[in-house]
Write a protein that holds these residues in place. Structure first.
Motif, PDB file in Angstrom:
ATOM      1  N   ARG A  18       0.945   2.083  -8.041  1.00  0.00           N
ATOM      2  CA  ARG A  18      -0.387   1.506  -7.402  1.00  0.00           C
ATOM      3  C   ARG A  18      -0.613   2.604  -6.444  1.00  0.00           C
ATOM      4  NH1 ARG A  18       2.285  -4.122  -7.966  1.00  0.00           N
ATOM      5  NH2 ARG A  18       1.140  -5.014  -9.348  1.00  0.00           N
ATOM      6  N   ALA A  19       0.440   3.227  -5.850  1.00  0.00           N
ATOM      7  CA  ALA A  19       0.158   4.292  -4.841  1.00  0.00           C
ATOM      8  C   ALA A  19      -0.387   5.574  -5.343  1.00  0.00           C
ATOM      9  CB  ALA A  19       1.496   4.419  -4.089  1.00  0.00           C
ATOM     10  N   ASP A  20       0.039   5.894  -6.560  1.00  0.00           N
ATOM     11  CA  ASP A  20      -0.512   7.056  -7.327  1.00  0.00           C
ATOM     12  C   ASP A  20      -2.068   7.393  -7.175  1.00  0.00           C
ATOM     13  OD1 ASP A  20      -0.824   9.261  -8.747  1.00  0.00           O
ATOM     14  OD2 ASP A  20       1.004   9.113  -9.786  1.00  0.00           O
ATOM     15  N   ARG A  21      -2.339   8.219  -6.549  1.00  0.00           N
ATOM     16  CA  ARG A  21      -3.811   8.382  -6.433  1.00  0.00           C
ATOM     17  C   ARG A  21      -4.298   9.583  -7.608  1.00  0.00           C
ATOM     18  NH1 ARG A  21      -6.111   7.724  -0.803  1.00  0.00           N
ATOM     19  NH2 ARG A  21      -4.725   6.419   0.111  1.00  0.00           N
ATOM     20  N   GLU A  22      -3.317  10.205  -8.433  1.00  0.00           N
ATOM     21  CA  GLU A  22      -3.665  10.899  -9.503  1.00  0.00           C
ATOM     22  C   GLU A  22      -4.129  10.054 -10.548  1.00  0.00           C
ATOM     23  OE1 GLU A  22      -1.143  13.987 -10.233  1.00  0.00           O
ATOM     24  OE2 GLU A  22      -0.588  14.350  -8.025  1.00  0.00           O
ATOM     25  N   LEU A  23      -3.884   8.749 -10.910  1.00  0.00           N
ATOM     26  CA  LEU A  23      -4.107   8.041 -12.064  1.00  0.00           C
ATOM     27  C   LEU A  23      -5.240   7.159 -11.809  1.00  0.00           C
ATOM     28  CD1 LEU A  23      -0.343   6.643 -12.917  1.00  0.00           C
ATOM     29  CD2 LEU A  23      -1.679   8.557 -13.764  1.00  0.00           C
ATOM     30  N   SER A  24      -5.966   6.678 -12.710  1.00  0.00           N
ATOM     31  CA  SER A  24      -7.296   6.047 -12.820  1.00  0.00           C
ATOM     32  C   SER A  24      -6.553   4.674 -12.457  1.00  0.00           C
ATOM     33  CB  SER A  24      -8.000   6.174 -13.999  1.00  0.00           C
ATOM     34  OG  SER A  24      -7.516   5.596 -15.073  1.00  0.00           O
ATOM     35  N   SER A  25      -7.428   3.669 -12.067  1.00  0.00           N
ATOM     36  CA  SER A  25      -6.934   2.342 -12.043  1.00  0.00           C
ATOM     37  C   SER A  25      -6.683   1.687 -13.097  1.00  0.00           C
ATOM     38  CB  SER A  25      -8.304   1.418 -11.057  1.00  0.00           C
ATOM     39  OG  SER A  25      -9.284   1.416 -11.692  1.00  0.00           O
ATOM     40  N   ASP A  26      -7.647   2.151 -14.171  1.00  0.00           N
ATOM     41  CA  ASP A  26      -7.620   1.634 -15.764  1.00  0.00           C
ATOM     42  C   ASP A  26      -6.363   2.016 -16.270  1.00  0.00           C
ATOM     43  OD1 ASP A  26      -9.965   0.369 -15.569  1.00  0.00           O
ATOM     44  OD2 ASP A  26     -10.920   2.116 -16.794  1.00  0.00           O
ATOM     45  N   THR A  27      -5.676   3.276 -16.044  1.00  0.00           N
ATOM     46  CA  THR A  27      -4.578   3.689 -16.374  1.00  0.00           C
ATOM     47  C   THR A  27      -3.275   3.012 -15.721  1.00  0.00           C
ATOM     48  OG1 THR A  27      -5.279   5.923 -17.021  1.00  0.00           O
ATOM     49  CG2 THR A  27      -2.922   5.796 -17.001  1.00  0.00           C
ATOM     50  N   VAL A  28      -3.362   3.034 -14.500  1.00  0.00           N
ATOM     51  CA  VAL A  28      -2.599   2.015 -13.774  1.00  0.00           C
ATOM     52  C   VAL A  28      -2.432   0.644 -14.349  1.00  0.00           C
ATOM     53  CG1 VAL A  28      -1.674   1.241 -11.312  1.00  0.00           C
ATOM     54  CG2 VAL A  28      -2.648   3.491 -11.703  1.00  0.00           C
ATOM     55  N   ASN A  29      -3.209  -0.041 -14.290  1.00  0.00           N
ATOM     56  CA  ASN A  29      -3.325  -1.452 -15.096  1.00  0.00           C
ATOM     57  C   ASN A  29      -2.643  -1.600 -16.464  1.00  0.00           C
ATOM     58  OD1 ASN A  29      -4.543  -2.458 -12.899  1.00  0.00           O
ATOM     59  ND2 ASN A  29      -6.791  -2.273 -13.545  1.00  0.00           N
ATOM     60  N   MET A  30      -3.139  -0.419 -17.296  1.00  0.00           N
ATOM     61  CA  MET A  30      -2.272  -0.647 -18.521  1.00  0.00           C
ATOM     62  C   MET A  30      -0.792  -0.011 -18.310  1.00  0.00           C
ATOM     63  SD  MET A  30      -4.853   1.504 -21.006  1.00  0.00           S
ATOM     64  CE  MET A  30      -5.599   2.678 -19.938  1.00  0.00           C
ATOM     65  N   LEU A  31      -0.290   0.775 -17.646  1.00  0.00           N
ATOM     66  CA  LEU A  31       1.004   0.849 -17.466  1.00  0.00           C
ATOM     67  C   LEU A  31       1.693  -0.362 -16.848  1.00  0.00           C
ATOM     68  CD1 LEU A  31       0.930   4.693 -16.082  1.00  0.00           C
ATOM     69  CD2 LEU A  31       1.841   4.031 -18.165  1.00  0.00           C
ATOM     70  N   ILE A  32       0.921  -0.959 -16.041  1.00  0.00           N
ATOM     71  CA  ILE A  32       1.643  -2.063 -15.448  1.00  0.00           C
ATOM     72  C   ILE A  32       1.827  -3.249 -16.521  1.00  0.00           C
ATOM     73  CG2 ILE A  32       0.878  -4.181 -13.867  1.00  0.00           C
ATOM     74  CD1 ILE A  32      -0.181  -2.318 -11.746  1.00  0.00           C
TER      75      ILE A  32
ATOM     76  N   PRO B 238       0.799  -1.083  -0.073  1.00  0.00           N
ATOM     77  CA  PRO B 238       0.028  -0.121   0.009  1.00  0.00           C
ATOM     78  C   PRO B 238       0.842   1.404  -0.086  1.00  0.00           C
ATOM     79  CG  PRO B 238       0.247  -0.870   2.271  1.00  0.00           C
ATOM     80  CD  PRO B 238       0.757  -1.887   1.264  1.00  0.00           C
ATOM     81  N   ASP B 239       0.101   2.209  -0.397  1.00  0.00           N
ATOM     82  CA  ASP B 239       1.158   3.683  -0.203  1.00  0.00           C
ATOM     83  C   ASP B 239       1.166   3.893   1.354  1.00  0.00           C
ATOM     84  OD1 ASP B 239      -1.173   5.818   0.586  1.00  0.00           O
ATOM     85  OD2 ASP B 239      -1.888   4.538  -0.972  1.00  0.00           O
ATOM     86  N   VAL B 240       1.902   4.824   1.589  1.00  0.00           N
ATOM     87  CA  VAL B 240       2.515   5.135   2.946  1.00  0.00           C
ATOM     88  C   VAL B 240       1.352   5.710   3.956  1.00  0.00           C
ATOM     89  CG1 VAL B 240       3.778   6.625   4.636  1.00  0.00           C
ATOM     90  CG2 VAL B 240       4.803   5.559   2.402  1.00  0.00           C
ATOM     91  N   GLU B 241       0.432   6.686   3.357  1.00  0.00           N
ATOM     92  CA  GLU B 241      -0.733   6.924   3.928  1.00  0.00           C
ATOM     93  C   GLU B 241      -1.726   5.996   4.274  1.00  0.00           C
ATOM     94  OE1 GLU B 241      -4.299  10.028   2.995  1.00  0.00           O
ATOM     95  OE2 GLU B 241      -2.427  10.551   2.052  1.00  0.00           O
ATOM     96  N   THR B 242      -2.068   5.077   3.445  1.00  0.00           N
ATOM     97  CA  THR B 242      -2.928   3.972   3.641  1.00  0.00           C
ATOM     98  C   THR B 242      -2.293   2.849   4.668  1.00  0.00           C
ATOM     99  OG1 THR B 242      -3.708   4.324   1.302  1.00  0.00           O
ATOM    100  CG2 THR B 242      -4.074   2.002   2.660  1.00  0.00           C
ATOM    101  N   PHE B 243      -0.930   2.538   4.400  1.00  0.00           N
ATOM    102  CA  PHE B 243      -0.302   1.752   5.364  1.00  0.00           C
ATOM    103  C   PHE B 243      -0.645   2.297   6.786  1.00  0.00           C
ATOM    104  CE2 PHE B 243       3.696   0.843   7.447  1.00  0.00           C
ATOM    105  CZ  PHE B 243       3.487  -0.532   7.993  1.00  0.00           C
ATOM    106  N   ILE B 244      -0.426   3.677   6.939  1.00  0.00           N
ATOM    107  CA  ILE B 244      -0.537   4.210   8.550  1.00  0.00           C
ATOM    108  C   ILE B 244      -1.781   4.058   8.997  1.00  0.00           C
ATOM    109  CG2 ILE B 244      -0.282   6.316   9.718  1.00  0.00           C
ATOM    110  CD1 ILE B 244       2.237   7.062   7.904  1.00  0.00           C
TER     111      ILE B 244
END
Length: 111
Positions: free
Chosen positions: A87-101, A47-53
């Motif tokens: 995955r931690a970037d909140r500015e990108l949509s999940s579709d964009t993240v999945n395509m980049l992955i 998870p991203d740091v904020e979510t982890f905390i």
């Protein structure tokens, strides 16, 4: 010596505390965390740091519980670091993240 996050322990503790509650209910209980994010954490994703905390507070455990010292042979690869940041970037949509992955997976597969 470097440190990494014990995602197996984190996933296990989240699953255990969640019990039979749905992901959405737990996400609301934690606050400002989505059900899909919790699902990814339960699958062992970082998870991203904020979510982890926030999750550590919800679990009522110190963040240090999940930090593991590792030798250089067990450090995350560059690919894993890049994917974790995506995955931690909140500015990108999940579709964009999945395509980049997928693109990154293909790039590393052609080494």
């Amino acid at each position: 010596m470097q440190s990494t996050l014990n995602t197996e322990l984190l996933a296990g503790m989240v699953k255990s505390k969640r019990g039979n509650l749905g992901l959405r209910a737990v996400a609301q209980e934690i606050g400002d965390v989505s059900a899909p994010t919790l699902s990814r954490i339960e699958q062992g994703k970082i998870p991203d740091v904020e979510t982890f905390i926030k999750i550590c507070k919800w679990l009522d455990v110190s963040t240090e519980v999940f930090i593991v010292k590792v030798t250089s042979s067990k450090v995350l690869s560059n690919k894993d670091h890049v994917l974790a940041h995506l995955r931690a970037d909140r500015e990108l949509s999940s579709d964009t993240v999945n395509m980049l992955i997928k693109m990154i997976d293909m790039a590393y597969a052609t080494k």
